[in-house]
Write a protein that holds these residues in place. Sequence first.
Motif, PDB file in Angstrom:
ATOM      1  N   TRP A  84     -54.697  22.341  82.294  1.00 13.15           N
ATOM      2  CA  TRP A  84     -54.450  21.643  81.037  1.00 13.15           C
ATOM      3  C   TRP A  84     -53.323  22.315  80.281  1.00 13.15           C
ATOM      4  CZ3 TRP A  84     -57.298  17.310  80.948  1.00 13.15           C
ATOM      5  CH2 TRP A  84     -58.414  17.280  81.769  1.00 13.15           C
ATOM      6  N   ASP A  85     -52.519  21.505  79.605  1.00 14.45           N
ATOM      7  CA  ASP A  85     -51.443  22.084  78.806  1.00 14.45           C
ATOM      8  C   ASP A  85     -51.952  22.394  77.405  1.00 14.45           C
ATOM      9  OD1 ASP A  85     -51.462  19.718  77.322  1.00 14.45           O
ATOM     10  OD2 ASP A  85     -49.592  18.957  78.154  1.00 14.45           O
ATOM     11  N   GLU A  86     -51.035  22.875  76.547  1.00 15.98           N
ATOM     12  CA  GLU A  86     -51.427  23.283  75.190  1.00 15.98           C
ATOM     13  C   GLU A  86     -51.882  22.115  74.323  1.00 15.98           C
ATOM     14  OE1 GLU A  86     -47.132  22.433  75.517  1.00 15.98           O
ATOM     15  OE2 GLU A  86     -48.414  23.823  76.573  1.00 15.98           O
ATOM     16  N   ASP A  87     -51.589  20.880  74.710  1.00 14.85           N
ATOM     17  CA  ASP A  87     -52.022  19.694  73.972  1.00 14.85           C
ATOM     18  C   ASP A  87     -53.324  19.131  74.520  1.00 14.85           C
ATOM     19  OD1 ASP A  87     -49.789  19.688  72.235  1.00 14.85           O
ATOM     20  OD2 ASP A  87     -48.584  18.774  73.810  1.00 14.85           O
ATOM     21  N   GLY A  88     -53.916  19.798  75.500  1.00 12.78           N
ATOM     22  CA  GLY A  88     -55.169  19.306  76.067  1.00 12.78           C
ATOM     23  C   GLY A  88     -55.001  18.214  77.082  1.00 12.78           C
ATOM     24  N   LEU A  89     -53.790  18.047  77.605  1.00 12.65           N
ATOM     25  CA  LEU A  89     -53.515  17.025  78.604  1.00 12.65           C
ATOM     26  C   LEU A  89     -53.398  17.663  79.979  1.00 12.65           C
ATOM     27  CD1 LEU A  89     -50.799  15.055  76.606  1.00 12.65           C
ATOM     28  CD2 LEU A  89     -53.207  14.435  76.912  1.00 12.65           C
ATOM     29  N   PRO A  90     -53.763  16.919  81.024  1.00 10.76           N
ATOM     30  CA  PRO A  90     -53.607  17.491  82.364  1.00 10.76           C
ATOM     31  C   PRO A  90     -52.133  17.691  82.685  1.00 10.76           C
ATOM     32  CG  PRO A  90     -54.368  15.212  82.496  1.00 10.76           C
ATOM     33  CD  PRO A  90     -54.340  15.571  81.047  1.00 10.76           C
ATOM     34  N   ARG A  91     -51.850  18.756  83.408  1.00 10.04           N
ATOM     35  CA  ARG A  91     -50.446  19.056  83.787  1.00 10.04           C
ATOM     36  C   ARG A  91     -50.044  18.174  84.951  1.00 10.04           C
ATOM     37  NH1 ARG A  91     -48.560  23.902  81.410  1.00 10.04           N
ATOM     38  NH2 ARG A  91     -50.273  25.027  80.488  1.00 10.04           N
TER      39      ARG A  91
END
Length: 91
Positions: A84-91
């Motif tokens: 997960w990235d810093e925005d809570g989205l999958p990479r």
Amino acid sequence: MGFHTDNADLLAKIERAARQSGRSPEAVIESALDTYIAALAARPPAPVDEATRARRLARWREILAEADALPRIPPDQQPPDLEWDEDGLPR
């Protein structure tokens, strides 16, 4: 969100409450809604008749049966965990 009403009686009540309290119409409405919501939360839940209870229980059992019927993926065939990235989205 804006609020609009054509209900003249409601507008008169809001304006009267605002004048009498020395508060803005928005503050009067917010305070009234806070009081109303608190009263609703304090009420005991409405009783549920046996037929409704039975229907709800039957539906939950159907949902659980559907979930139990879903195929199981063996651990060695499962996709890898997502990062997960810093925005809570999958990479």
